[in-house]
Write an enzyme that holds these catalytic residues in place. Structure first.
Site, mmCIF file in Angstrom:
data_model
loop_
_atom_site.group_PDB
_atom_site.id
_atom_site.type_symbol
_atom_site.label_atom_id
_atom_site.label_comp_id
_atom_site.label_asym_id
_atom_site.label_seq_id
_atom_site.Cartn_x
_atom_site.Cartn_y
_atom_site.Cartn_z
ATOM 1 N N CYS A 111 -12.323 31.220 33.703
ATOM 2 C CA CYS A 111 -13.358 30.333 34.084
ATOM 3 C C CYS A 111 -14.355 31.260 35.052
ATOM 4 O O CYS A 111 -15.559 30.556 34.991
ATOM 5 C CB CYS A 111 -12.370 29.355 34.868
ATOM 6 S SG CYS A 111 -11.442 30.141 36.217
ATOM 7 N N HIS A 146 -9.340 27.272 40.065
ATOM 8 C CA HIS A 146 -10.109 26.895 38.680
ATOM 9 C C HIS A 146 -11.632 26.785 39.401
ATOM 10 O O HIS A 146 -11.789 26.468 40.611
ATOM 11 C CB HIS A 146 -9.795 25.814 38.273
ATOM 12 C CG HIS A 146 -10.718 25.477 36.893
ATOM 13 N ND1 HIS A 146 -10.881 26.262 35.990
ATOM 14 C CD2 HIS A 146 -11.341 24.198 36.522
ATOM 15 C CE1 HIS A 146 -11.736 25.656 34.979
ATOM 16 N NE2 HIS A 146 -12.010 24.722 35.187
ATOM 17 N N SER A 163 -11.833 26.093 30.195
ATOM 18 C CA SER A 163 -10.365 25.661 30.811
ATOM 19 C C SER A 163 -9.638 25.448 29.678
ATOM 20 O O SER A 163 -10.040 25.229 28.488
ATOM 21 C CB SER A 163 -10.567 24.504 31.807
ATOM 22 O OG SER A 163 -9.179 24.306 32.128
#
Length: 307
Positions: A111, A146, A163
């Site tokens: 990410c 994330h 993702s």
């Protein structure tokens, strides 16, 4: 002898030897399988994704879709090995050089790498505002992090990224407010049985690929355990307003670049650039004394220096 990665670049054999030894410890016949793969001469060539190129008339939403499609084609890195070392403290120009290397090697990414790559591929979209959005969630006793690249075009918000979950990466720029975008991510996390704990929002990233400025990763840190729903929404909209004001001013000097850094000449020691003077003024506490008035300074115009 050496091996090549998907981008055709050589990789030292000792690195691969260490990798095969690791495979051998996990798989009973890992070494034999590795030798068979290494000796195969009829393996098909793995296609390398093409970096998207755009016509000047291509609309921004279509460009964003093409950028996201390219990031998706690189695939998510499930190997557990980080192929690219990204230090958030590096200047933007160094991160852009790293993004260029990503496009050459065409290896799977995670990410944070997708965020850097998204910035690199949207630098020429000057009407697009980009800013990092980080998430911290809780699931089954563990915390997960994330990050995506938030975008704002024409007053509509969206996101670029990668993702394991389809709903936690790309968001088309259709959300009217920043809070709507973040709430959509929160709903996606809830469907994955994750509880959103913190959201970190950065400021807009410069479009100058040679800028030596650092990316501001966490201008606003929002702890959902300390904020109710309405306060959370207000803080998100306050951050969006701060970004609009920062962009709307447009009075500051351009960001420093490599060329300016190489310049030997420098301003006199007593002179301060407008950027530094403004930033110090912004950070000055309310109780700090202001500089003495110029009238209180002695008049030195009558003095002459004798040589």
């Amino acid at each position: 002898p050496f091996f090549v990665n998907r981008g055709g670049l050589p990789v030292d054999e000792p690195t691969w030897e260490r990798m095969w030894r690791h495979v051998g410890r996990i798989h009973p016949e890992g070494e034999r399988v590795a030798q068979r793969i290494r000796g195969a001469a009829d393996l098909p060539k793995i296609p390398i994704p093409s970096v998207p190129a755009f016509q000047p008339s291509t609309p921004i939403p279509e460009r964003l879709e093409a950028v996201q499609r390219y990031i998706r084609e690189l695939q998510y890195n499930h190997t557990g090995t980080q192929f690219f070392e990204i230090k958030k403290s590096r200047p933007l120009t160094g991160l852009m050089d790293l993004a260029k290397e990503m496009t050459k090697e065409a290896l799977p990414i995670k990410c944070l790498e997708a965020v850097i790559l998204g910035i690199y591929l949207t630098n020429n979209m000057t009407t697009l505002d980009r800013f990092p959005i980080s998430f911290k969630t809780h699931f089954s006793g563990n915390y997960f992090r994330h990050i995506v690249l938030g975008v704002n075009f024409g007053g509509r918000y969206g996101a670029l990224g990668i993702s394991r979950r389809e709903e936690l990466m790309y968001k088309a720029p259709v959300f009217r407010t920043l809070s709507e975008l973040i709430f959509d991510f929160e709903d996606a996390y809830r469907r994955c049985w994750h509880t959103l704990k913190k959201v970190k929002l950065g400021h807009c990233v410069s479009h100058d690929p040679h800028s030596v400025e650092q990316i501001e990763w966490k201008h606003s840190v929002l702890d959902l355990d300390k904020l109710n729903r309405e306060d959370f929404r207000k803080e998100l909209e306050r951050h969006a307003r701060d970004m609009r004001l920062k962009i709307g001013k447009g009075t500051g000097p351009p960001s420093p670049t490599k060329d300016r850094k190489k310049d030997v000449s420098s301003p006199q020691r007593g002179q301060a650039s407008p950027h530094r003077r403004n930033s110090r003024g912004d950070r000055r506490p309310s109780g700090e004394k202001k500089p003495a008035d110029s009238k209180a300074m002695p008049d030195l115009n009558g003095y002459q220096i004798r040589v």
